[in-house]
Scaffold this motif. Sequence first.
Motif, PDB file in Angstrom:
ATOM      1  N   GLU A  29      11.775  -1.928   3.625  1.00  0.00           N
ATOM      2  CA  GLU A  29      11.135  -1.807   2.312  1.00  0.00           C
ATOM      3  C   GLU A  29      12.124  -2.147   1.202  1.00  0.00           C
ATOM      4  O   GLU A  29      11.744  -2.755   0.189  1.00  0.00           O
ATOM      5  CB  GLU A  29      10.558  -0.403   2.142  1.00  0.00           C
ATOM      6  N   ALA A  30      13.374  -1.777   1.377  1.00  0.00           N
ATOM      7  CA  ALA A  30      14.385  -2.142   0.374  1.00  0.00           C
ATOM      8  C   ALA A  30      14.548  -3.663   0.324  1.00  0.00           C
ATOM      9  O   ALA A  30      14.711  -4.250  -0.767  1.00  0.00           O
ATOM     10  CB  ALA A  30      15.715  -1.476   0.708  1.00  0.00           C
ATOM     11  N   PHE A  31      14.462  -4.303   1.481  1.00  0.00           N
ATOM     12  CA  PHE A  31      14.567  -5.764   1.491  1.00  0.00           C
ATOM     13  C   PHE A  31      13.366  -6.392   0.770  1.00  0.00           C
ATOM     14  O   PHE A  31      13.518  -7.331  -0.008  1.00  0.00           O
ATOM     15  CB  PHE A  31      14.617  -6.273   2.942  1.00  0.00           C
ATOM     16  N   LEU A  32      12.192  -5.828   1.007  1.00  0.00           N
ATOM     17  CA  LEU A  32      10.990  -6.370   0.353  1.00  0.00           C
ATOM     18  C   LEU A  32      10.992  -6.105  -1.151  1.00  0.00           C
ATOM     19  O   LEU A  32      10.328  -6.804  -1.904  1.00  0.00           O
ATOM     20  CB  LEU A  32       9.735  -5.761   0.983  1.00  0.00           C
ATOM     21  N   ALA A  33      11.723  -5.076  -1.585  1.00  0.00           N
ATOM     22  CA  ALA A  33      11.734  -4.715  -3.012  1.00  0.00           C
ATOM     23  C   ALA A  33      12.822  -5.415  -3.797  1.00  0.00           C
ATOM     24  O   ALA A  33      12.851  -5.319  -5.023  1.00  0.00           O
ATOM     25  CB  ALA A  33      11.910  -3.205  -3.152  1.00  0.00           C
ATOM     26  N   ARG A  34      13.717  -6.117  -3.122  1.00  0.00           N
ATOM     27  CA  ARG A  34      14.881  -6.635  -3.841  1.00  0.00           C
ATOM     28  C   ARG A  34      14.453  -7.714  -4.856  1.00  0.00           C
ATOM     29  O   ARG A  34      13.449  -8.392  -4.673  1.00  0.00           O
ATOM     30  CB  ARG A  34      15.918  -7.189  -2.868  1.00  0.00           C
TER      31      ARG A  34
ATOM     32  N   LEU B  20      -1.282 -10.566  -2.610  1.00  0.00           N
ATOM     33  CA  LEU B  20      -2.142  -9.636  -1.867  1.00  0.00           C
ATOM     34  C   LEU B  20      -1.851  -8.191  -2.275  1.00  0.00           C
ATOM     35  O   LEU B  20      -2.757  -7.371  -2.428  1.00  0.00           O
ATOM     36  CB  LEU B  20      -1.892  -9.790  -0.360  1.00  0.00           C
ATOM     37  N   THR B  21      -0.569  -7.919  -2.473  1.00  0.00           N
ATOM     38  CA  THR B  21      -0.160  -6.555  -2.826  1.00  0.00           C
ATOM     39  C   THR B  21      -0.638  -6.185  -4.228  1.00  0.00           C
ATOM     40  O   THR B  21      -1.230  -5.117  -4.440  1.00  0.00           O
ATOM     41  CB  THR B  21       1.379  -6.439  -2.743  1.00  0.00           C
ATOM     42  N   ASP B  22      -0.382  -7.065  -5.176  1.00  0.00           N
ATOM     43  CA  ASP B  22      -0.756  -6.740  -6.559  1.00  0.00           C
ATOM     44  C   ASP B  22      -2.261  -6.620  -6.729  1.00  0.00           C
ATOM     45  O   ASP B  22      -2.748  -5.769  -7.473  1.00  0.00           O
ATOM     46  CB  ASP B  22      -0.187  -7.793  -7.519  1.00  0.00           C
ATOM     47  N   GLU B  23      -3.001  -7.486  -6.043  1.00  0.00           N
ATOM     48  CA  GLU B  23      -4.467  -7.366  -6.115  1.00  0.00           C
ATOM     49  C   GLU B  23      -4.910  -5.973  -5.681  1.00  0.00           C
ATOM     50  O   GLU B  23      -5.767  -5.355  -6.314  1.00  0.00           O
ATOM     51  CB  GLU B  23      -5.127  -8.401  -5.196  1.00  0.00           C
ATOM     52  N   ALA B  24      -4.342  -5.502  -4.586  1.00  0.00           N
ATOM     53  CA  ALA B  24      -4.737  -4.189  -4.067  1.00  0.00           C
ATOM     54  C   ALA B  24      -4.303  -3.071  -5.006  1.00  0.00           C
ATOM     55  O   ALA B  24      -5.062  -2.127  -5.266  1.00  0.00           O
ATOM     56  CB  ALA B  24      -4.126  -3.982  -2.682  1.00  0.00           C
ATOM     57  N   LEU B  25      -3.100  -3.171  -5.525  1.00  0.00           N
ATOM     58  CA  LEU B  25      -2.574  -2.100  -6.379  1.00  0.00           C
ATOM     59  C   LEU B  25      -3.382  -1.963  -7.675  1.00  0.00           C
ATOM     60  O   LEU B  25      -3.687  -0.848  -8.098  1.00  0.00           O
ATOM     61  CB  LEU B  25      -1.098  -2.376  -6.711  1.00  0.00           C
ATOM     62  N   VAL B  26      -3.723  -3.090  -8.294  1.00  0.00           N
ATOM     63  CA  VAL B  26      -4.425  -2.979  -9.583  1.00  0.00           C
ATOM     64  C   VAL B  26      -5.888  -2.591  -9.405  1.00  0.00           C
ATOM     65  O   VAL B  26      -6.527  -2.139 -10.348  1.00  0.00           O
ATOM     66  CB  VAL B  26      -4.325  -4.283 -10.417  1.00  0.00           C
ATOM     67  N   GLU B  27      -6.400  -2.783  -8.190  1.00  0.00           N
ATOM     68  CA  GLU B  27      -7.797  -2.413  -7.963  1.00  0.00           C
ATOM     69  C   GLU B  27      -7.936  -0.972  -7.473  1.00  0.00           C
ATOM     70  O   GLU B  27      -9.047  -0.456  -7.368  1.00  0.00           O
ATOM     71  CB  GLU B  27      -8.428  -3.344  -6.925  1.00  0.00           C
ATOM     72  N   ALA B  28      -6.812  -0.333  -7.164  1.00  0.00           N
ATOM     73  CA  ALA B  28      -6.884   0.976  -6.515  1.00  0.00           C
ATOM     74  C   ALA B  28      -7.517   2.038  -7.406  1.00  0.00           C
ATOM     75  O   ALA B  28      -8.170   2.956  -6.916  1.00  0.00           O
ATOM     76  CB  ALA B  28      -5.488   1.430  -6.080  1.00  0.00           C
TER      77      ALA B  28
ATOM     78  N   ARG C 243       5.505  -0.011  -4.230  1.00  0.00           N
ATOM     79  CA  ARG C 243       4.943  -1.360  -4.043  1.00  0.00           C
ATOM     80  C   ARG C 243       5.525  -2.015  -2.784  1.00  0.00           C
ATOM     81  O   ARG C 243       4.812  -2.682  -2.032  1.00  0.00           O
ATOM     82  CB  ARG C 243       5.241  -2.212  -5.278  1.00  0.00           C
ATOM     83  N   ALA C 244       6.804  -1.806  -2.556  1.00  0.00           N
ATOM     84  CA  ALA C 244       7.431  -2.361  -1.356  1.00  0.00           C
ATOM     85  C   ALA C 244       6.841  -1.734  -0.096  1.00  0.00           C
ATOM     86  O   ALA C 244       6.695  -2.397   0.940  1.00  0.00           O
ATOM     87  CB  ALA C 244       8.936  -2.132  -1.400  1.00  0.00           C
ATOM     88  N   ARG C 245       6.472  -0.474  -0.189  1.00  0.00           N
ATOM     89  CA  ARG C 245       5.849   0.187   0.966  1.00  0.00           C
ATOM     90  C   ARG C 245       4.496  -0.469   1.271  1.00  0.00           C
ATOM     91  O   ARG C 245       4.144  -0.694   2.431  1.00  0.00           O
ATOM     92  CB  ARG C 245       5.668   1.674   0.633  1.00  0.00           C
ATOM     93  N   VAL C 246       3.762  -0.768   0.194  1.00  0.00           N
ATOM     94  CA  VAL C 246       2.469  -1.448   0.393  1.00  0.00           C
ATOM     95  C   VAL C 246       2.702  -2.840   0.980  1.00  0.00           C
ATOM     96  O   VAL C 246       1.996  -3.268   1.905  1.00  0.00           O
ATOM     97  CB  VAL C 246       1.700  -1.547  -0.945  1.00  0.00           C
ATOM     98  N   LYS C 247       3.700  -3.536   0.466  1.00  0.00           N
ATOM     99  CA  LYS C 247       4.014  -4.870   1.005  1.00  0.00           C
ATOM    100  C   LYS C 247       4.347  -4.792   2.492  1.00  0.00           C
ATOM    101  O   LYS C 247       3.912  -5.618   3.288  1.00  0.00           O
ATOM    102  CB  LYS C 247       5.197  -5.498   0.243  1.00  0.00           C
ATOM    103  N   ARG C 248       5.128  -3.801   2.856  1.00  0.00           N
ATOM    104  CA  ARG C 248       5.509  -3.653   4.269  1.00  0.00           C
ATOM    105  C   ARG C 248       4.270  -3.453   5.136  1.00  0.00           C
ATOM    106  O   ARG C 248       4.104  -4.090   6.179  1.00  0.00           O
ATOM    107  CB  ARG C 248       6.468  -2.457   4.389  1.00  0.00           C
TER     108      ARG C 248
END
Lengths: 265, 185
Positions: free
Chosen positions: A39-44, A58-66, B168-173
Amino acid sequence: MSTSDRHLDVESSKQLERREPEAVRYFAEHLSRPCEVCEAFLAREDASPGEFPGLDALTDEALVEASGRPVREDAVGWARVRRNQGAPRRAWLTGGLGAMAAAVVLALLVRPGAGGPGDVEPSSQRIKGTAPLALEVTAVARLPDGTVRAVAEDAVVPPEAVVLLRYHASESADALLVREAPGVPPQVLGRHVLTPGTHDLRDGEDLAGVSLEDERGPVTLVLVAWPQGVQGDAALEAVRVSGQVPPDAAQARLRLKVAPGHAAP
Amino acid sequence: MADCIRRAAQGEQAACGQLYQRFHGAVRRVAQGSGTLEAAEVEDVVQETFVRAFRELPRLQHPRAFSGWLLTIARHHAYALSRNVKARARAAEDLAREADMSVPALPPSLTLERRVAVVRALIEGLPEGPEKDTARLFYLEGELSAREIAERLGLGKSAVTMRLERFRARVKRELLARLLAAEVG
């Protein structure tokens, strides 16, 4: 390093990009459980462009619709976007005829009546004809903080404001909204269809807001309308081709002065 | 929606207006996730995102990619206004790239409805505490900006931004795992 110790890194992300079966299988299983390292790698912040294509979207679409919250109408923001798009809205005027028609239309519009201070001017003027179309406009200004204030004739308004017009028409009409300002050619802001009664001026389903961003000094908004009827299409075609508004057109004007530093009209 | 996007790509203002009214809230939420942005800067991100999107819309090949593409532009603009040097550099690089994006074929486990369920389940699964409060306030209640959440919880703005980015990174994972699992079959 044992297989179970493997985490996302630049090398493994390239393996996944190449769809290497072993990496795909391993990370499909590994990432199905929380992993702080991955997750740290994905957040960098210095991820290479194109890494895991489409995943951010895909992530942002889901987050803003939540939240599922309904979206309120934002006439102010839309007016600013439209303004920042640059061109005056003349989509209904095609090709090179557009600019010519707009200029000619405005030659008809700019009539005596924009008098000096103290002049009394009716809100609706008929150009000529015998079957009057009664036309009046009022306006409010919406500010970025969401406040809405009535705008009187000759009001001083800040450039952050978006002006929303409300009209009263005695019958169905085709209309143009035009902006006049000293030293610049008049600008057709849009074409509208008016319905009898008192209504907000709309652009489709949206309020037709006029952004004053980058404006300074006097600005006049002019609503020009002529009755719809059997000649409606012909009248619009005449405007498109020659800039001639129908003889029974009426106009309603709203003079404003745009000045920075005014927090409210 | 696909028809609206096609008409907007042809410059039809009414269609652009519909897209703006449908998506301005989502774009604003992306920008509001950065605690470093002032309210006026958030509005600038919204403006710049839509102006750019409408300008480049004719190049978008797949209407179904529109919302994700729009939010990606918004995130890049938000980064560009960020105080963080690395983030600004990345945004400049990303914004210089072609505007189009790939559209992965979505498996059933990644429909928008399923993805939203993933977000909600991950928030529910967080242990009670400030991390869960932050994610719940921002993503579920969806009203406060990161700055406002920082004020409400008595935290630093950067702490809230960091928590939101971590979630957000958790969701991405989780979504990446589903994408890969769909390939494994």
